[in-house]
Design a protein around this motif. Structure first.
Motif, PDB file in Angstrom:
ATOM      1  N   ALA A  78     -21.573  28.791   9.389  1.00  0.00           N
ATOM      2  CA  ALA A  78     -20.945  27.795   8.247  1.00  0.00           C
ATOM      3  C   ALA A  78     -20.830  28.718   6.985  1.00  0.00           C
ATOM      4  CB  ALA A  78     -21.218  26.744   9.163  1.00  0.00           C
ATOM      5  N   HIS A  79     -21.716  28.531   6.557  1.00  0.00           N
ATOM      6  CA  HIS A  79     -21.748  28.530   5.157  1.00  0.00           C
ATOM      7  C   HIS A  79     -21.035  30.558   4.105  1.00  0.00           C
ATOM      8  CE1 HIS A  79     -23.670  27.929   1.160  1.00  0.00           C
ATOM      9  NE2 HIS A  79     -24.527  28.781   1.219  1.00  0.00           N
ATOM     10  N   ASP A  80     -19.770  30.264   4.732  1.00  0.00           N
ATOM     11  CA  ASP A  80     -18.990  30.917   4.173  1.00  0.00           C
ATOM     12  C   ASP A  80     -18.011  30.335   2.235  1.00  0.00           C
ATOM     13  OD1 ASP A  80     -17.280  33.122   3.842  1.00  0.00           O
ATOM     14  OD2 ASP A  80     -16.002  31.971   5.989  1.00  0.00           O
ATOM     15  N   ARG A  81     -19.224  31.301   1.783  1.00  0.00           N
ATOM     16  CA  ARG A  81     -19.212  31.414  -0.402  1.00  0.00           C
ATOM     17  C   ARG A  81     -18.361  32.573  -0.979  1.00  0.00           C
ATOM     18  NH1 ARG A  81     -20.556  27.563  -1.988  1.00  0.00           N
ATOM     19  NH2 ARG A  81     -22.415  27.904  -3.528  1.00  0.00           N
ATOM     20  N   ASP A  82     -17.943  32.594  -1.461  1.00  0.00           N
ATOM     21  CA  ASP A  82     -16.682  33.795  -2.652  1.00  0.00           C
ATOM     22  C   ASP A  82     -17.276  33.393  -3.795  1.00  0.00           C
ATOM     23  OD1 ASP A  82     -14.021  32.962  -3.377  1.00  0.00           O
ATOM     24  OD2 ASP A  82     -14.266  32.299  -1.389  1.00  0.00           O
ATOM     25  N   ILE A  83     -16.452  34.415  -4.851  1.00  0.00           N
ATOM     26  CA  ILE A  83     -16.562  34.009  -6.233  1.00  0.00           C
ATOM     27  C   ILE A  83     -16.013  35.234  -6.896  1.00  0.00           C
ATOM     28  CG2 ILE A  83     -18.455  35.277  -7.077  1.00  0.00           C
ATOM     29  CD1 ILE A  83     -17.222  32.087  -8.076  1.00  0.00           C
ATOM     30  N   GLU A  84     -15.290  35.994  -7.609  1.00  0.00           N
ATOM     31  CA  GLU A  84     -14.569  36.884  -8.386  1.00  0.00           C
ATOM     32  C   GLU A  84     -14.306  36.717 -10.102  1.00  0.00           C
ATOM     33  OE1 GLU A  84     -10.606  37.201  -6.989  1.00  0.00           O
ATOM     34  OE2 GLU A  84      -9.413  35.800  -8.659  1.00  0.00           O
ATOM     35  N   PHE A  85     -14.600  37.154 -10.844  1.00  0.00           N
ATOM     36  CA  PHE A  85     -15.190  37.364 -12.498  1.00  0.00           C
ATOM     37  C   PHE A  85     -13.490  38.654 -12.829  1.00  0.00           C
ATOM     38  CE2 PHE A  85     -19.491  36.380 -10.399  1.00  0.00           C
ATOM     39  CZ  PHE A  85     -19.110  35.732 -11.687  1.00  0.00           C
ATOM     40  N   ALA A  86     -12.611  37.827 -13.299  1.00  0.00           N
ATOM     41  CA  ALA A  86     -12.226  38.688 -14.031  1.00  0.00           C
ATOM     42  C   ALA A  86     -12.076  39.025 -15.423  1.00  0.00           C
ATOM     43  CB  ALA A  86     -10.320  38.446 -14.421  1.00  0.00           C
ATOM     44  N   VAL A  87     -12.101  40.323 -15.572  1.00  0.00           N
ATOM     45  CA  VAL A  87     -13.640  40.718 -16.888  1.00  0.00           C
ATOM     46  C   VAL A  87     -12.328  41.699 -18.050  1.00  0.00           C
ATOM     47  CG1 VAL A  87     -15.285  41.807 -18.299  1.00  0.00           C
ATOM     48  CG2 VAL A  87     -15.531  40.751 -15.861  1.00  0.00           C
ATOM     49  N   ASP A  88     -12.323  41.054 -19.224  1.00  0.00           N
ATOM     50  CA  ASP A  88     -10.836  41.741 -20.427  1.00  0.00           C
ATOM     51  C   ASP A  88     -11.818  43.133 -20.195  1.00  0.00           C
ATOM     52  OD1 ASP A  88     -10.039  42.206 -22.552  1.00  0.00           O
ATOM     53  OD2 ASP A  88      -8.285  40.494 -21.881  1.00  0.00           O
ATOM     54  N   PRO A  89     -11.012  43.582 -20.329  1.00  0.00           N
ATOM     55  CA  PRO A  89     -12.177  45.303 -21.236  1.00  0.00           C
ATOM     56  C   PRO A  89     -12.424  45.221 -22.727  1.00  0.00           C
ATOM     57  CG  PRO A  89      -9.332  45.808 -21.194  1.00  0.00           C
ATOM     58  CD  PRO A  89     -10.569  44.573 -19.924  1.00  0.00           C
ATOM     59  N   ASP A  91     -13.478  42.478 -23.992  1.00  0.00           N
ATOM     60  CA  ASP A  91     -14.502  41.999 -23.947  1.00  0.00           C
ATOM     61  C   ASP A  91     -15.609  42.821 -23.775  1.00  0.00           C
ATOM     62  OD1 ASP A  91     -13.660  39.364 -24.591  1.00  0.00           O
ATOM     63  OD2 ASP A  91     -13.691  38.575 -22.472  1.00  0.00           O
ATOM     64  N   VAL A  92     -15.683  43.657 -22.768  1.00  0.00           N
ATOM     65  CA  VAL A  92     -16.543  44.750 -22.335  1.00  0.00           C
ATOM     66  C   VAL A  92     -17.030  45.461 -23.911  1.00  0.00           C
ATOM     67  CG1 VAL A  92     -17.776  46.851 -21.071  1.00  0.00           C
ATOM     68  CG2 VAL A  92     -16.265  44.800 -20.147  1.00  0.00           C
ATOM     69  N   ASP A  93     -16.457  45.848 -23.869  1.00  0.00           N
ATOM     70  CA  ASP A  93     -16.449  46.872 -25.335  1.00  0.00           C
ATOM     71  C   ASP A  93     -17.057  46.255 -26.682  1.00  0.00           C
ATOM     72  OD1 ASP A  93     -14.910  49.781 -26.642  1.00  0.00           O
ATOM     73  OD2 ASP A  93     -14.581  48.292 -28.041  1.00  0.00           O
ATOM     74  N   GLU A  94     -16.219  45.636 -27.188  1.00  0.00           N
ATOM     75  CA  GLU A  94     -17.102  44.119 -28.280  1.00  0.00           C
ATOM     76  C   GLU A  94     -18.107  43.588 -28.043  1.00  0.00           C
ATOM     77  OE1 GLU A  94     -13.320  41.694 -29.069  1.00  0.00           O
ATOM     78  OE2 GLU A  94     -12.705  43.755 -29.610  1.00  0.00           O
ATOM     79  N   THR A  95     -18.809  43.829 -26.867  1.00  0.00           N
ATOM     80  CA  THR A  95     -20.578  43.208 -27.006  1.00  0.00           C
ATOM     81  C   THR A  95     -20.646  44.362 -26.771  1.00  0.00           C
ATOM     82  OG1 THR A  95     -19.646  43.162 -24.462  1.00  0.00           O
ATOM     83  CG2 THR A  95     -19.775  40.596 -25.500  1.00  0.00           C
ATOM     84  N   ASP A  96     -20.648  45.956 -26.974  1.00  0.00           N
ATOM     85  CA  ASP A  96     -21.544  46.915 -26.242  1.00  0.00           C
ATOM     86  C   ASP A  96     -21.639  47.285 -24.650  1.00  0.00           C
ATOM     87  OD1 ASP A  96     -21.945  48.995 -27.141  1.00  0.00           O
ATOM     88  OD2 ASP A  96     -24.524  48.381 -27.908  1.00  0.00           O
ATOM     89  N   MET A  97     -21.871  46.003 -24.098  1.00  0.00           N
ATOM     90  CA  MET A  97     -20.980  46.789 -22.523  1.00  0.00           C
ATOM     91  C   MET A  97     -22.028  46.059 -21.779  1.00  0.00           C
ATOM     92  SD  MET A  97     -19.219  49.288 -21.872  1.00  0.00           S
ATOM     93  CE  MET A  97     -19.735  50.175 -20.465  1.00  0.00           C
ATOM     94  N   ILE A  98     -22.489  45.176 -22.160  1.00  0.00           N
ATOM     95  CA  ILE A  98     -23.572  43.915 -22.043  1.00  0.00           C
ATOM     96  C   ILE A  98     -22.235  43.068 -20.946  1.00  0.00           C
ATOM     97  CG2 ILE A  98     -23.896  41.563 -22.765  1.00  0.00           C
ATOM     98  CD1 ILE A  98     -25.009  42.355 -25.143  1.00  0.00           C
ATOM     99  N   LEU A  99     -21.238  43.084 -21.241  1.00  0.00           N
ATOM    100  CA  LEU A  99     -19.984  43.202 -19.946  1.00  0.00           C
ATOM    101  C   LEU A  99     -19.834  43.526 -18.836  1.00  0.00           C
ATOM    102  CD1 LEU A  99     -18.514  39.588 -22.257  1.00  0.00           C
ATOM    103  CD2 LEU A  99     -20.080  39.276 -20.777  1.00  0.00           C
ATOM    104  N   ALA A 100     -20.662  44.551 -18.664  1.00  0.00           N
ATOM    105  CA  ALA A 100     -19.652  45.350 -18.195  1.00  0.00           C
ATOM    106  C   ALA A 100     -20.547  45.511 -16.747  1.00  0.00           C
ATOM    107  CB  ALA A 100     -20.360  47.024 -18.191  1.00  0.00           C
ATOM    108  N   ILE A 101     -19.587  45.549 -15.726  1.00  0.00           N
ATOM    109  CA  ILE A 101     -19.228  44.885 -14.111  1.00  0.00           C
ATOM    110  C   ILE A 101     -20.594  44.814 -13.501  1.00  0.00           C
ATOM    111  CG2 ILE A 101     -18.575  45.562 -12.064  1.00  0.00           C
ATOM    112  CD1 ILE A 101     -16.167  43.693 -13.561  1.00  0.00           C
ATOM    113  N   GLY A 102     -21.016  45.830 -14.109  1.00  0.00           N
ATOM    114  CA  GLY A 102     -22.115  46.591 -13.282  1.00  0.00           C
ATOM    115  C   GLY A 102     -23.453  45.208 -13.741  1.00  0.00           C
ATOM    116  N   ASN A 103     -23.490  44.984 -15.239  1.00  0.00           N
ATOM    117  CA  ASN A 103     -23.906  44.010 -15.830  1.00  0.00           C
ATOM    118  C   ASN A 103     -24.050  42.255 -14.733  1.00  0.00           C
ATOM    119  OD1 ASN A 103     -25.621  46.190 -17.297  1.00  0.00           O
ATOM    120  ND2 ASN A 103     -24.162  45.548 -19.028  1.00  0.00           N
ATOM    121  N   ILE A 104     -22.567  42.354 -14.717  1.00  0.00           N
ATOM    122  CA  ILE A 104     -22.222  41.323 -14.130  1.00  0.00           C
ATOM    123  C   ILE A 104     -23.188  41.416 -12.893  1.00  0.00           C
ATOM    124  CG2 ILE A 104     -20.052  39.431 -13.315  1.00  0.00           C
ATOM    125  CD1 ILE A 104     -19.239  40.267 -16.210  1.00  0.00           C
ATOM    126  N   GLN A 105     -22.635  42.405 -12.306  1.00  0.00           N
ATOM    127  CA  GLN A 105     -22.906  42.338 -10.572  1.00  0.00           C
ATOM    128  C   GLN A 105     -24.798  42.198 -10.455  1.00  0.00           C
ATOM    129  OE1 GLN A 105     -22.229  43.203  -7.266  1.00  0.00           O
ATOM    130  NE2 GLN A 105     -24.118  44.046  -6.524  1.00  0.00           N
TER     131      GLN A 105
END
Length: 298
Positions: A78-89, A91-105
């Motif tokens: 019964a414990h069925d969970r999900d999430i999604e993140f939409a990341v603006d490229p 934001d990735v560039d201007e945070t010096d890759m801090i918001l890269a998908i790998g880091n978010i993951q």
């Protein structure tokens, strides 16, 4: 069309290592290997009972007839969970890759996914004990009585035929501190030149596995509305002494995927990260009542 990156395939070994290090309830997910989740959302736990001996008659050629009965306890995941993140490229560039998908993951797994799996698993064991009207121990523990409480637990389980070498003690750091300073424990310390003193409690009597659980993950109930937080009125669990074979914990489905910009019409030029997990914990009723003891705050 831009390629998609399947994070399950790309980071499978890294995730497995991460869960092995960070998930405190991992041992519970490897018991009862013969019980598998079917292709549906159900899991079937087999039960079998047989009758006993009867007196043999030497003058008869016949044996006494025995009886057997088998059934299945069907449980629903019964414990069925999900999430999604939409990341603006940008934001990735201007945070010096801090918001890269790998880091978010990585941050999501460490701070959300892994702690929630622990929280759900332990709180489900607590709720199952309540459902079965098991006694939850609440006597305040001190250095003076912690060993007598521990001995009483082992005596109770051994008397019921539970193999003590299979038991796992999940406990808070506070409980381990009580064990370390328990009255009646004699210690011999060997201090060598240039060496240190190790006072850690790794095993105790027949218990070979002692797993420390962060107290925030060790509550009687959680609110899973948005992430995972302790429910109002939740009690602090001090320890769960359990034979893993009296329960079944499984992750049936795990999906992690990242879509590159332009590959999903909903997000246009954004990166899209999706994560879903279906898991649950069930107890084998007639084994759980003998093979689990829980202590929590009154």
């Amino acid at each position: 069309m831009p390629n998609t990156i399947n994070y399950v395939t790309r980071f499978e070994s890294k995730l497995r290592e991460l869960y092995g290090q960070e998930l405190t309830s991992d041992l519970l997910f490897h018991s009862n290997s013969d019980i598998q989740v079917t292709n549906t959302k159900y899991i079937k736990i087999p039960t079998l009972s047989v009758s006993g001996y009867k007196d043999h008659s030497r003058g008869s050629m016949n044996y006494n007839a025995g009886s057997y009965n088998n059934n299945f306890e069907q449980k629903t995941l019964a414990h069925d969970r999900d999430i999604e993140f939409a990341v603006d490229p940008m934001d990735v560039d201007e945070t010096d890759m801090i918001l890269a998908i790998g880091n978010i993951q990585n941050r999501f797994e460490k701070t959300q996914a892994i702690p929630e799996l622990d929280c759900y698993t332990y709180s489900k064991l607590y709720s199952e004990a309540t459902r079965l009207n098991m006694t939850i121990k609440t006597t305040a523990l001190t250095a003076a009585n912690v060993l007598s409480d521990f001995d009483a637990n082992l005596e109770s389980m051994e008397d019921k035929g539970v193999p003590l070498d299979r038991l796992v003690l999940f406990c808070t750091a506070g409980y381990k501190k009580l064990l370390k300073n328990a009255e009646g424990v004699q210690r011999t310390l060997d201090v060598k030149t240039g060496g240190g003193i190790d006072r850690r409690v790794r095993t105790l009597d027949d218990i070979q596995h002692i797993q420390t659980v962060p107290s925030a993950r060790f509550k009687s109930a959680f609110d899973f509305t948005d992430g995972c937080t302790a429910a109002t009125g939740a009690k602090q669990i001090d320890y769960i002494l359990i034979d893993p074979e009296c329960q079944v914990s499984r992750v049936k489905y795990s999906y992690i995927h990242m879509f590159a910009p332009g590959s999903d019409s909903r997000t246009a030029d954004k990166y899209l990260y999706q994560n879903r997990r279906l898991n649950d914990t069930f107890v084998i009723d007639h084994l759980f009542t003998d093979g689990c003891i829980i202590h929590a705050q009154a």
